[in-house]
Design an enzyme around this catalytic site. Sequence first.
Site, PDB file in Angstrom:
ATOM      1  N   GLY A   1     160.179  32.586  63.014  1.00 49.73           N
ATOM      2  CA  GLY A   1     159.880  34.009  63.191  1.00 49.73           C
ATOM      3  C   GLY A   1     158.548  34.416  62.602  1.00 49.73           C
TER       4      GLY A   1
ATOM      5  N   ASP B   1     166.107  39.287  65.733  1.00 47.16           N
ATOM      6  CA  ASP B   1     165.864  40.730  65.691  1.00 47.16           C
ATOM      7  C   ASP B   1     164.962  41.209  66.838  1.00 47.16           C
ATOM      8  OD1 ASP B   1     167.329  40.608  63.420  1.00 47.16           O
ATOM      9  OD2 ASP B   1     165.682  41.008  62.035  1.00 47.16           O
TER      10      ASP B   1
ATOM     11  N   TYR C   1     176.663  37.079  61.161  1.00 42.62           N
ATOM     12  CA  TYR C   1     176.282  35.686  61.415  1.00 42.62           C
ATOM     13  C   TYR C   1     176.923  35.125  62.688  1.00 42.62           C
ATOM     14  CZ  TYR C   1     174.171  36.057  56.874  1.00 42.62           C
ATOM     15  OH  TYR C   1     173.381  36.463  55.842  1.00 42.62           O
TER      16      TYR C   1
ATOM     17  N   GLY D   1     161.426  30.130  52.337  1.00 38.50           N
ATOM     18  CA  GLY D   1     160.579  29.705  51.218  1.00 38.50           C
ATOM     19  C   GLY D   1     160.071  28.288  51.421  1.00 38.50           C
TER      20      GLY D   1
HETATM   21  N1  LIG Z   1     153.128  34.948  54.494  1.00 40.46           N
HETATM   22  C1  LIG Z   1     153.559  33.694  54.549  1.00 40.46           C
HETATM   23  N2  LIG Z   1     152.705  32.677  54.352  1.00 40.46           N
HETATM   24  C2  LIG Z   1     153.135  31.408  54.417  1.00 40.46           C
HETATM   25  N3  LIG Z   1     154.396  31.058  54.688  1.00 40.46           N
HETATM   26  C3  LIG Z   1     155.294  32.025  54.899  1.00 40.46           C
HETATM   27  C4  LIG Z   1     154.930  33.389  54.840  1.00 40.46           C
HETATM   28  N4  LIG Z   1     156.035  34.135  55.074  1.00 40.46           N
HETATM   29  C5  LIG Z   1     157.036  33.258  55.262  1.00 40.46           C
HETATM   30  N5  LIG Z   1     156.594  31.994  55.166  1.00 40.46           N
HETATM   31  C6  LIG Z   1     157.394  30.778  55.294  1.00 40.46           C
HETATM   32  O1  LIG Z   1     157.964  30.716  56.586  1.00 40.46           O
HETATM   33  C7  LIG Z   1     159.285  30.227  56.525  1.00 40.46           C
HETATM   34  C8  LIG Z   1     160.230  31.173  57.209  1.00 40.46           C
HETATM   35  O2  LIG Z   1     159.969  32.519  56.835  1.00 40.46           O
HETATM   36  P1  LIG Z   1     161.116  33.631  56.896  1.00 40.46           P
HETATM   37  O3  LIG Z   1     160.469  34.929  56.639  1.00 40.46           O
HETATM   38  O4  LIG Z   1     162.218  33.238  55.996  1.00 40.46           O
HETATM   39  O5  LIG Z   1     161.727  33.523  58.339  1.00 40.46           O
HETATM   40  P2  LIG Z   1     161.148  33.896  59.763  1.00 40.46           P
HETATM   41  O6  LIG Z   1     160.058  32.960  60.085  1.00 40.46           O
HETATM   42  O7  LIG Z   1     162.307  33.697  60.638  1.00 40.46           O
HETATM   43  O8  LIG Z   1     160.684  35.308  59.686  1.00 40.46           O
HETATM   44  C9  LIG Z   1     159.612  30.031  55.073  1.00 40.46           C
HETATM   45  O9  LIG Z   1     159.536  28.647  54.788  1.00 40.46           O
HETATM   46  C10 LIG Z   1     158.549  30.798  54.334  1.00 40.46           C
HETATM   47  O10 LIG Z   1     158.180  30.204  53.105  1.00 40.46           O
HETATM   48  O1  LIG Z   2     171.064  35.639  55.449  1.00 36.39           O
HETATM   49  P1  LIG Z   2     169.738  35.259  56.007  1.00 36.39           P
HETATM   50  O2  LIG Z   2     169.710  33.878  56.532  1.00 36.39           O
HETATM   51  O3  LIG Z   2     168.626  35.534  55.066  1.00 36.39           O
HETATM   52  O4  LIG Z   2     169.519  36.113  57.283  1.00 36.39           O
HETATM   53  C1  LIG Z   2     169.559  37.497  57.311  1.00 36.39           C
HETATM   54  C2  LIG Z   2     168.423  38.041  58.073  1.00 36.39           C
HETATM   55  O5  LIG Z   2     168.060  37.225  59.131  1.00 36.39           O
HETATM   56  C3  LIG Z   2     167.674  37.993  60.252  1.00 36.39           C
HETATM   57  O6  LIG Z   2     168.517  37.589  61.286  1.00 36.39           O
HETATM   58  C4  LIG Z   2     166.246  37.818  60.593  1.00 36.39           C
HETATM   59  O7  LIG Z   2     165.884  36.539  60.276  1.00 36.39           O
HETATM   60  P2  LIG Z   2     164.462  35.965  60.656  1.00 36.39           P
HETATM   61  O8  LIG Z   2     163.411  36.797  60.032  1.00 36.39           O
HETATM   62  O9  LIG Z   2     164.543  34.607  60.153  1.00 36.39           O
HETATM   63  O10 LIG Z   2     164.400  36.005  62.156  1.00 36.39           O
HETATM   64  C5  LIG Z   2     167.876  39.424  59.879  1.00 36.39           C
HETATM   65  O11 LIG Z   2     168.420  40.171  60.904  1.00 36.39           O
HETATM   66  C6  LIG Z   2     168.728  39.338  58.660  1.00 36.39           C
HETATM   67  O12 LIG Z   2     168.383  40.323  57.763  1.00 36.39           O
HETATM   68 MG   LIG Z   3     161.355  37.301  59.766  1.00 40.04          MG
END
Ligand SMILES: Nc1ncnc2c1ncn2[C@@H]1O[C@H](COP(=O)(O)OP(=O)(O)O)[C@@H](O)[C@H]1O
Ligand SMILES: O=P(O)(O)OC[C@H]1O[C@](O)(COP(=O)(O)O)[C@@H](O)[C@@H]1O
Ligand SMILES: [Mg+2]
EC number: 2.7.1.11
Length: 634
Positions: A298, A329, A485, A274
Site C-alpha cells: 500500500g 481501503d 479481518y 515496519g
Molecule cells: N515512509 C516510509 N518510508 C519507508 N518505508 C515505509 C514508509 N512507510 C511505510 N514503510 C514500510 O512499508 C511497509 C508497509 O507499510 P504499511 O504502512 O504498514 O502498509 P501499507 O504499505 O499497506 O500502507 C512497512 O515495512 C513499512 O516499514
Molecule cells: O491490524 P492491521 O494489520 O494493522 O490492519 C489494520 C489496518 O489495515 C488496513 O486494512 C489498511 O492496511 P494497509 O495500509 O496495509 O492497506 C486498515 O483498514 C486497517 O486500519
Molecule cells: Mg497504508
Amino acid sequence: METMMTVVGSGPLVSCDGPRAAAAAKEQTLVNKTSSSSSSSSSSRLHSKFKPATSVVPSRVGVFWGNEKRAWDCFGKQFVFRKGLKTGVQRHPLTPSKLAIGRFPKGVSTTVMELFCKTDTEHCGAIFEDVPHVTDWLPDLQTYPNPLKFNPAYSAVKQYFVENDAVVTKDAVVKMTTPWEGIHFRRAGPREKIYFRPEEVKACIVTCGGLCPGINTVIREIVCSLWFQYGVRDIIGIVGGYRGFYARNTQTLNPKVVNDIHKRGGTILGTSRGGHDTMKIVDSIEDRDINQVYIIGGDGTHRGADLIYQEIKRRGLKVAVACIPKTIDNDIDIIDKSFGFDTAVEEAQRAINAAHVEAESADNGIGVVKLMGRYSGSIALYATLASRDVDCCMIPEAPFYLEGAGGLFEFVYRRLRENGHVVLVVAEGAGQDLVAQTLESNELIDASGNHLLRDIGHWLSQQMKDHFSKLYKEPVTLKYIDPTYMIRAIPGNAADNVYCTLLAHSVIHGAMAGFTGFTAGPVNNRHCYIPIARAVETQRHVNVSDRMWARLLSSTNQPSFFHDKDLQKRNVMIQTENGDEFTEEEYETNGDSEVNGYTDNGSENLNTEDAEQPALVTTIPPADPNVSQNNHAP
Ligand SMILES: Nc1ncnc2c1ncn2[C@@H]1O[C@H](COP(=O)(O)OP(=O)(O)O)[C@@H](O)[C@H]1O
Ligand SMILES: O=P(O)(O)OC[C@H]1O[C@](O)(COP(=O)(O)O)[C@@H](O)[C@@H]1O
Ligand SMILES: [Mg+2]
C-alpha cells in the site's frame, strides 16, 4: 544510431511450429545491440506525431518535453534540442520530470515553447507524467527482441505490442475546446524491445503491509507470466515483508509452487509492518544479484519502494523496481480501484445481512457493522450502496454527531419508530474526534508509523445502548458485528482475480522493458505506469461533495450531518407527535423547540427524576408498515 546484430545462446522459452516458427526461432537468437539509447530510451520512444481525432484548433500538434528552462520538440527541425538529442544529449542528465504533449502554432519559436513549458498548468497542452527507465543512468544498455513475438499465444494478436508513445489520459472527461489538457500516464503493456535477457533475470517478489484479497493471485501471475511469457527461471520470494530482505531466507518460486495459491487468502510470502531499512534492502538486492524487484503493498510500501528505487539509481544498478498497489481501503489515488476491493465489499454484504436479520428479528433492533477504512470510507460507502439494508453509513470523510437535532440518536429513534429496526455501518476511521472526547488520549502507532485508531464500532454501540436505555422504557436490542479481518483475509473473487492477472502482466512487461520506479494500475480502465512517488503523493478519499456520496445519501435518506446551523434550519424537517411538520426555524419561531425529546441546544430532555414534566416519548411506538424513510423495505 549504430546497431549490431549479435548471436547469443539459446532463446528464452517459446516453442512454435512451422516455417514461421523456424524464422521466429532464428530471429530469436539475434540480439539487437544498440550502442546508444537515443533510439531506445523512453524519451526517443515518444518521438511520434500526436494528432487529435478532430482538429478543433487550426494548429500544429506536437510532442515535446521540458523542464522549467528547456523544451524539446519531437518533429520540427527548427528546434535546437532535437539536434541536441541526436548528438547524444540523452534523457540523462537532462531528464525532465514531466513531459508535455502540446499544441502550438506552426512556426513557433523555441522561446515561445519554453514559455509554454514554464508551468504544468500552461495552456500549452497536456502533461505527461513519465516513469523512469534504467537507461536514465545506464544509457548504453543492450536491447533484446521481446520473446512474446514468438509466442503462439500472443503472436496472433494484432498490434500486440504497445506503441511507445501511447499514453492514457487521467481525466476521461475533457472540454471540447481543450481536449488535450490534463495529465497523462504511459500506457502499460508489452514492448517490442526488452532490456533484460530473460536468462539473466533474477526476480524477487515481496509483500508488505496489511492483507488484501488477491495478493496470492498477483504473486502467482507474476511468477507464471515471467516463466511462461518471458522464460525467466530465477524467481524468489522475500519472506515476511521488507525486513525479509535482510533478516530471512528466501523462497524459491516457480509455477508449481504457486499453482493453486490464488484460492487461498493472505500471502504465501508473509507480510509485516515496519522493518524498512533502505540500505540493508538494496545491499541484499545487490548481494543476491536480483535485477527485478516486484513489490506488492500500500501507500507505506510505495514510500519504501521509492526509497529503494532512488538508492538503486544512486548506485547505478541495472535493477527495475516495480510496484503493485495493494490496499483494502482503496485509498491509493489515480488508479481506478485497488484489487481486492470488490471482494471486500462483497464479503461486507454478509456482515450487513447478518446485522439486518438480527435487527429485524428483535424489538427495536439495532445492527451496527464496523468496516475497514482508516482514512477512506470507500468500503463502507460501496457496501452500503450495494446492500440497501443500511439506514446510515458513517465514514471518516463525513463528520457526524450523536445528539440534538439532525444528530444520529434522533435519526435512529425515527427509524426505529418507522421501521422497527435500524442498521448502521461505520468505517473504522469515522468519528474519531467523537471517541477522542470520551476516551483518554492514546496516541499509539503501529510498527510502520500508522496511527492506531480508537474502536469506533464498540464505542458507538455503547453510546447507543446507554442513550436508548436512559431515554426509553423499552431498551433497544443492539448487535455489533465487527467483520474487520474477515473481509480482507479471503481469496479474491473472480473479477479481482482477473484484475490481479492484468496487474501482474502490466508490471512484468514494464520491468522487462526497462521501466523502473513505477507502479501499475488502471486509469479510466486502461492499465498505466505511474511514478511511485506520484501514486502516493495524494491519498484517495470519498469526496462527500460529489455525486457518489449524494447517491448514498439519497439511498439511505440519512442525515447529512452538516454543522452549518443555517443549513440545518433550512433542511431539517421536524415532526411533532401529532404529525405536523415544521422546519427547525419555524419551530423555534413558534417558541417550542422541543421535538421528540430533543431540544434545540442539542441535549436530550431525559426521563430523569429532576425533569419535572418530561415531554418525552417514553416508549418507541410500534413500526408503521406504511412508512419508510429509506429506500429499502421496512
Ligand atoms: N515512509 C516510509 N518510508 C519507508 N518505508 C515505509 C514508509 N512507510 C511505510 N514503510 C514500510 O512499508 C511497509 C508497509 O507499510 P504499511 O504502512 O504498514 O502498509 P501499507 O504499505 O499497506 O500502507 C512497512 O515495512 C513499512 O516499514
Ligand atoms: O491490524 P492491521 O494489520 O494493522 O490492519 C489494520 C489496518 O489495515 C488496513 O486494512 C489498511 O492496511 P494497509 O495500509 O496495509 O492497506 C486498515 O483498514 C486497517 O486500519
Ligand atoms: Mg497504508
